[in-house]
Design a protein around this motif. Sequence first.
Motif, PDB file in Angstrom:
ATOM      1  N   GLU A  28       0.826  -1.209   0.000  1.00 43.99           N
ATOM      2  CA  GLU A  28       0.000   0.000   0.000  1.00 43.99           C
ATOM      3  C   GLU A  28       0.863   1.263   0.000  1.00 43.99           C
ATOM      4  OE1 GLU A  28      -3.711   0.302   0.137  1.00 43.99           O
ATOM      5  OE2 GLU A  28      -3.168  -1.571  -0.857  1.00 43.99           O
ATOM      6  N   LYS A  29       1.934   1.250   0.772  1.00 43.90           N
ATOM      7  CA  LYS A  29       2.826   2.421   0.822  1.00 43.90           C
ATOM      8  C   LYS A  29       3.495   2.661  -0.528  1.00 43.90           C
ATOM      9  CE  LYS A  29       3.891   1.941   5.760  1.00 43.90           C
ATOM     10  NZ  LYS A  29       4.943   1.594   6.753  1.00 43.90           N
ATOM     11  N   LEU A  30       4.001   1.592  -1.133  1.00 40.74           N
ATOM     12  CA  LEU A  30       4.690   1.715  -2.412  1.00 40.74           C
ATOM     13  C   LEU A  30       3.716   2.130  -3.519  1.00 40.74           C
ATOM     14  CD1 LEU A  30       7.319   1.459  -3.973  1.00 40.74           C
ATOM     15  CD2 LEU A  30       6.890  -1.011  -4.203  1.00 40.74           C
ATOM     16  N   LYS A  31       2.506   1.583  -3.465  1.00 40.80           N
ATOM     17  CA  LYS A  31       1.487   1.922  -4.466  1.00 40.80           C
ATOM     18  C   LYS A  31       1.107   3.397  -4.391  1.00 40.80           C
ATOM     19  CE  LYS A  31      -2.376  -0.235  -3.872  1.00 40.80           C
ATOM     20  NZ  LYS A  31      -3.297   0.783  -3.312  1.00 40.80           N
ATOM     21  N   MET A  32       0.970   3.896  -3.182  1.00 40.20           N
ATOM     22  CA  MET A  32       0.626   5.308  -3.010  1.00 40.20           C
ATOM     23  C   MET A  32       1.772   6.198  -3.496  1.00 40.20           C
ATOM     24  SD  MET A  32      -0.587   7.313   0.455  1.00 40.20           S
ATOM     25  CE  MET A  32      -2.062   6.301   0.540  1.00 40.20           C
ATOM     26  N   LYS A  33       2.985   5.804  -3.202  1.00 45.65           N
ATOM     27  CA  LYS A  33       4.154   6.571  -3.625  1.00 45.65           C
ATOM     28  C   LYS A  33       4.230   6.667  -5.149  1.00 45.65           C
ATOM     29  CE  LYS A  33       9.210   6.648  -3.183  1.00 45.65           C
ATOM     30  NZ  LYS A  33      10.399   5.952  -2.609  1.00 45.65           N
ATOM     31  N   ARG A  34       3.854   5.618  -5.826  1.00 48.04           N
ATOM     32  CA  ARG A  34       3.926   5.581  -7.282  1.00 48.04           C
ATOM     33  C   ARG A  34       2.692   6.209  -7.950  1.00 48.04           C
ATOM     34  NH1 ARG A  34       6.090  -0.613  -8.507  1.00 48.04           N
ATOM     35  NH2 ARG A  34       8.228  -0.343  -7.684  1.00 48.04           N
ATOM     36  N   GLY A  35       1.688   6.544  -7.172  1.00 48.68           N
ATOM     37  CA  GLY A  35       0.474   7.112  -7.750  1.00 48.68           C
ATOM     38  C   GLY A  35      -0.326   6.102  -8.536  1.00 48.68           C
ATOM     39  N   GLU A  36      -0.322   4.850  -8.067  1.00 50.34           N
ATOM     40  CA  GLU A  36      -1.058   3.787  -8.743  1.00 50.34           C
ATOM     41  C   GLU A  36      -2.224   3.318  -7.876  1.00 50.34           C
ATOM     42  OE1 GLU A  36       2.583   1.982 -11.462  1.00 50.34           O
ATOM     43  OE2 GLU A  36       2.040   0.933  -9.611  1.00 50.34           O
ATOM     44  N   PHE A  37      -3.038   2.449  -8.420  1.00 53.99           N
ATOM     45  CA  PHE A  37      -4.207   1.937  -7.695  1.00 53.99           C
ATOM     46  C   PHE A  37      -4.512   0.521  -8.164  1.00 53.99           C
ATOM     47  CE2 PHE A  37      -5.929   3.241 -11.703  1.00 53.99           C
ATOM     48  CZ  PHE A  37      -7.037   2.429 -11.921  1.00 53.99           C
ATOM     49  N   ASP A  38      -5.249  -0.199  -7.371  1.00 56.86           N
ATOM     50  CA  ASP A  38      -5.782  -1.480  -7.836  1.00 56.86           C
ATOM     51  C   ASP A  38      -7.306  -1.399  -7.835  1.00 56.86           C
ATOM     52  OD1 ASP A  38      -6.710  -2.057  -5.188  1.00 56.86           O
ATOM     53  OD2 ASP A  38      -4.741  -2.880  -4.682  1.00 56.86           O
ATOM     54  N   LEU A  39      -7.945  -2.382  -8.419  1.00 57.12           N
ATOM     55  CA  LEU A  39      -9.397  -2.354  -8.561  1.00 57.12           C
ATOM     56  C   LEU A  39     -10.095  -2.314  -7.209  1.00 57.12           C
ATOM     57  CD1 LEU A  39     -10.775  -2.233 -11.260  1.00 57.12           C
ATOM     58  CD2 LEU A  39     -11.339  -4.662 -11.066  1.00 57.12           C
ATOM     59  N   ALA A  40      -9.484  -2.929  -6.197  1.00 53.42           N
ATOM     60  CA  ALA A  40     -10.073  -2.922  -4.859  1.00 53.42           C
ATOM     61  C   ALA A  40     -10.175  -1.507  -4.295  1.00 53.42           C
ATOM     62  CB  ALA A  40      -9.261  -3.816  -3.919  1.00 53.42           C
ATOM     63  N   ASP A  41      -9.211  -0.644  -4.623  1.00 49.91           N
ATOM     64  CA  ASP A  41      -9.257   0.753  -4.154  1.00 49.91           C
ATOM     65  C   ASP A  41     -10.484   1.467  -4.710  1.00 49.91           C
ATOM     66  OD1 ASP A  41      -6.830   0.548  -2.761  1.00 49.91           O
ATOM     67  OD2 ASP A  41      -5.670   0.955  -4.574  1.00 49.91           O
ATOM     68  N   LEU A  42     -10.740   1.269  -6.000  1.00 55.97           N
ATOM     69  CA  LEU A  42     -11.911   1.886  -6.626  1.00 55.97           C
ATOM     70  C   LEU A  42     -13.195   1.362  -6.009  1.00 55.97           C
ATOM     71  CD1 LEU A  42     -13.414   3.522  -8.765  1.00 55.97           C
ATOM     72  CD2 LEU A  42     -12.962   1.674 -10.404  1.00 55.97           C
ATOM     73  N   VAL A  43     -13.262   0.046  -5.779  1.00 51.07           N
ATOM     74  CA  VAL A  43     -14.468  -0.566  -5.207  1.00 51.07           C
ATOM     75  C   VAL A  43     -14.708  -0.061  -3.791  1.00 51.07           C
ATOM     76  CG1 VAL A  43     -15.498  -2.760  -4.466  1.00 51.07           C
ATOM     77  CG2 VAL A  43     -14.320  -2.607  -6.675  1.00 51.07           C
ATOM     78  N   ILE A  44     -13.657   0.042  -2.995  1.00 49.83           N
ATOM     79  CA  ILE A  44     -13.778   0.556  -1.626  1.00 49.83           C
ATOM     80  C   ILE A  44     -14.314   1.980  -1.637  1.00 49.83           C
ATOM     81  CG2 ILE A  44     -12.429   1.302   0.386  1.00 49.83           C
ATOM     82  CD1 ILE A  44     -10.621  -1.152  -0.110  1.00 49.83           C
ATOM     83  N   ASP A  45     -13.785   2.798  -2.550  1.00 47.36           N
ATOM     84  CA  ASP A  45     -14.232   4.186  -2.643  1.00 47.36           C
ATOM     85  C   ASP A  45     -15.699   4.264  -3.079  1.00 47.36           C
ATOM     86  OD1 ASP A  45     -13.385   7.133  -2.680  1.00 47.36           O
ATOM     87  OD2 ASP A  45     -14.241   6.890  -4.685  1.00 47.36           O
ATOM     88  N   LEU A  46     -16.115   3.396  -3.986  1.00 45.63           N
ATOM     89  CA  LEU A  46     -17.514   3.368  -4.420  1.00 45.63           C
ATOM     90  C   LEU A  46     -18.442   3.005  -3.264  1.00 45.63           C
ATOM     91  CD1 LEU A  46     -17.169   1.689  -7.932  1.00 45.63           C
ATOM     92  CD2 LEU A  46     -17.987   4.000  -7.470  1.00 45.63           C
ATOM     93  N   HIS A  47     -18.050   2.007  -2.469  1.00 45.64           N
ATOM     94  CA  HIS A  47     -18.857   1.634  -1.301  1.00 45.64           C
ATOM     95  C   HIS A  47     -18.976   2.808  -0.331  1.00 45.64           C
ATOM     96  CE1 HIS A  47     -19.979  -2.573  -1.645  1.00 45.64           C
ATOM     97  NE2 HIS A  47     -18.778  -2.857  -2.152  1.00 45.64           N
ATOM     98  N   ARG A  48     -17.872   3.519  -0.125  1.00 51.89           N
ATOM     99  CA  ARG A  48     -17.893   4.656   0.804  1.00 51.89           C
ATOM    100  C   ARG A  48     -18.838   5.746   0.305  1.00 51.89           C
ATOM    101  NH1 ARG A  48     -15.952   9.493   0.688  1.00 51.89           N
ATOM    102  NH2 ARG A  48     -14.859   9.087  -1.283  1.00 51.89           N
ATOM    103  N   ARG A  49     -18.720   6.085  -0.981  1.00 54.32           N
ATOM    104  CA  ARG A  49     -19.581   7.135  -1.540  1.00 54.32           C
ATOM    105  C   ARG A  49     -21.051   6.742  -1.521  1.00 54.32           C
ATOM    106  NH1 ARG A  49     -17.598   8.413  -7.280  1.00 54.32           N
ATOM    107  NH2 ARG A  49     -16.069   6.744  -7.091  1.00 54.32           N
ATOM    108  N   LEU A  50     -21.336   5.475  -1.799  1.00 53.00           N
ATOM    109  CA  LEU A  50     -22.726   5.021  -1.839  1.00 53.00           C
ATOM    110  C   LEU A  50     -23.340   4.931  -0.445  1.00 53.00           C
ATOM    111  CD1 LEU A  50     -22.263   2.340  -4.613  1.00 53.00           C
ATOM    112  CD2 LEU A  50     -23.797   4.305  -4.763  1.00 53.00           C
ATOM    113  N   ARG A  51     -22.478   4.713   0.575  1.00 47.78           N
ATOM    114  CA  ARG A  51     -22.992   4.665   1.954  1.00 47.78           C
ATOM    115  C   ARG A  51     -23.349   6.054   2.459  1.00 47.78           C
ATOM    116  NH1 ARG A  51     -18.878   0.770   3.108  1.00 47.78           N
ATOM    117  NH2 ARG A  51     -17.591   2.436   3.955  1.00 47.78           N
ATOM    118  N   ILE A  52     -22.493   7.036   2.170  1.00 50.71           N
ATOM    119  CA  ILE A  52     -22.712   8.376   2.712  1.00 50.71           C
ATOM    120  C   ILE A  52     -23.551   9.255   1.781  1.00 50.71           C
ATOM    121  CG2 ILE A  52     -20.552   8.289   3.996  1.00 50.71           C
ATOM    122  CD1 ILE A  52     -19.267  10.043   1.900  1.00 50.71           C
ATOM    123  N   GLY A  53     -23.633   8.883   0.514  1.00 45.90           N
ATOM    124  CA  GLY A  53     -24.425   9.640  -0.444  1.00 45.90           C
ATOM    125  C   GLY A  53     -25.666   8.870  -0.841  1.00 45.90           C
ATOM    126  N   SER A  54     -26.100   9.073  -2.054  1.00 47.19           N
ATOM    127  CA  SER A  54     -27.271   8.363  -2.544  1.00 47.19           C
ATOM    128  C   SER A  54     -27.096   8.062  -4.021  1.00 47.19           C
ATOM    129  CB  SER A  54     -28.540   9.187  -2.330  1.00 47.19           C
ATOM    130  OG  SER A  54     -28.468  10.423  -3.019  1.00 47.19           O
TER     131      SER A  54
END
Length: 552
Positions: free
Chosen positions: A305-331
């Motif tokens: 996770e540290k190395l990925k953040m340093k490189r400015g990269e992401f994996d599909l799980a990061d996008l999915v986690i962010d979608l769950h967060r937005r859908l929980r707090i938003g609509s």
Amino acid sequence: MLMKFYSFSSGVVDHLRSNKDNGELDLPFEVTDQEQETIVFPRSAFILGRSGTGKTTVLTGKLLAKEKVFQRAAELFYGVKSDNLVHRPDNETKETLAKSKSTILRQLFVTVSQKLCYAVKLQVTQYVSQLKSSVYDGDCSKGTSSKDIDDFDDAVQFRDIPDSFVGVSTISYPLVITFHKFLMMLDGTVGNSYFERFHNVRKLDTGRVGGRSIALETFIKLKEVNYERFNLSYWPHFNAKLITKLDSSRVFTEIISHIKGGPQAVEEGDGKLSRDDYLLLSTSRVSSLSTEEREIIYELFQNYEKLKMKRGEFDLADLVIDLHRRLRIGSYTGDEIDFVYIDEVQDLTLSQIALFKYICKNIEEGFVFSGDTAQTISKGIDFRFQDIRSLFYKKFLLESKSIGHNKREEKEIMSNIFYLSQNFRTHDGVLKLAQSVIELLYHFFPQSIDVLEPENSLVYGEAPILLELGSNENAIITIFGNNGASIVGFGAEQVILVRDDSARMEVAKYVGKQALVLTIVECKGLEFQVVIVHVYLFDLSVYIELISLVYC
């Protein structure tokens, strides 16, 4: 005995007569009693079966059956056909019908494979267009044609579909898309896009294909961490003492499917399991990892996770986690989907599957999950069908606002599992080989796949041929010759299957364009008459990988 048969009825006659452009029609063929029972089942369901047992056929059958019922209702609503005449409604009724014409059936079909998605899309589009033409007496074609058969890239294949569930044209339904496209549409529907956090994305050009900038699609391809990138660019940078004790594939699977992609991770505040919660998984009866091994994996996860953040990269799980967060707090403000069909569901993590609950509230009837854990070929995915069923109960059923907590009511609408066992693609010689592999998995990896009854076929056949060559011989040169000249009969219905992209490049050097060469992932769900499986080293890992080839 594997030929397809078609029922001849008045409905088929109308379907044939509605073909104004004299093009080739793709009529639904007759299915077995077992398949028909699954198709007409009125509630949400799970379909489990090995490759070639008709899972995709059943899914598309269910989708088309609902379209047919809906179009029949529309036909009665807009004007009843009789003896080639249509009795038109009066002016008042016309006005009412015009206002209600925006009411449509919103169905969504999702699969991971781009090529399988295209094949299903072509079939569904043609059939639904013919249905609509026969009802509305007009051209309702979506414009999909066989000339686009090589356009498997999401940006090209879905150029007419926005990256949002807001503003999808009614003619786009039923919507047949890849899971990647589904994520892009969900990302564009709720709040600010996940990709806006990357500094480079803000500078991208505005040239667009299908609503998403071309440069952003390029950015995603360059910055997304899949297993291949993890293994080549991250694994060598970890502590040598740690990585010698574990396999990179196993570590990546634990990170993607459990630490960041399991059902427990969905419930965590940041979408990731804590160290203590992850270590507790070692006490599970299905766990094959010790507490010590999980300690090492979690440390590697933190380094990753540290190395990925340093490189400015992401994996599909990061996008999915962010979608769950937005859908929980938003609509969710996009189109409410009536029915969702997920094919090859074993190639998705549980947290990815849980995203579908936000777009479809029809919990009792609206979901069909189809797949086979013996065909899991996506790196980083690890679960069994009972895990999906448990997820559906906890995250879909119990959290649904449409029912209370009446245990009897919950039990009554809990999804059934349908098991398909007759193979329609191949003969029993191949099935026996495939079953021998399955038996090895049952013995050595008892928790890895779901246990099913052996498949059966109506056709007898010999076992596949194993061509053993000397150490200095090249199998492809032996078969095709030095100049790559095509052997007799080797064309569109034949394929050479290789393990990965590097192997494909190696084989392509010898065969050129004389033969179709596909990786295991690319050929998923497709059918061929003759298959050559090309392997460099026939070790256990390759042998297990051949499970995905049972349809050959």
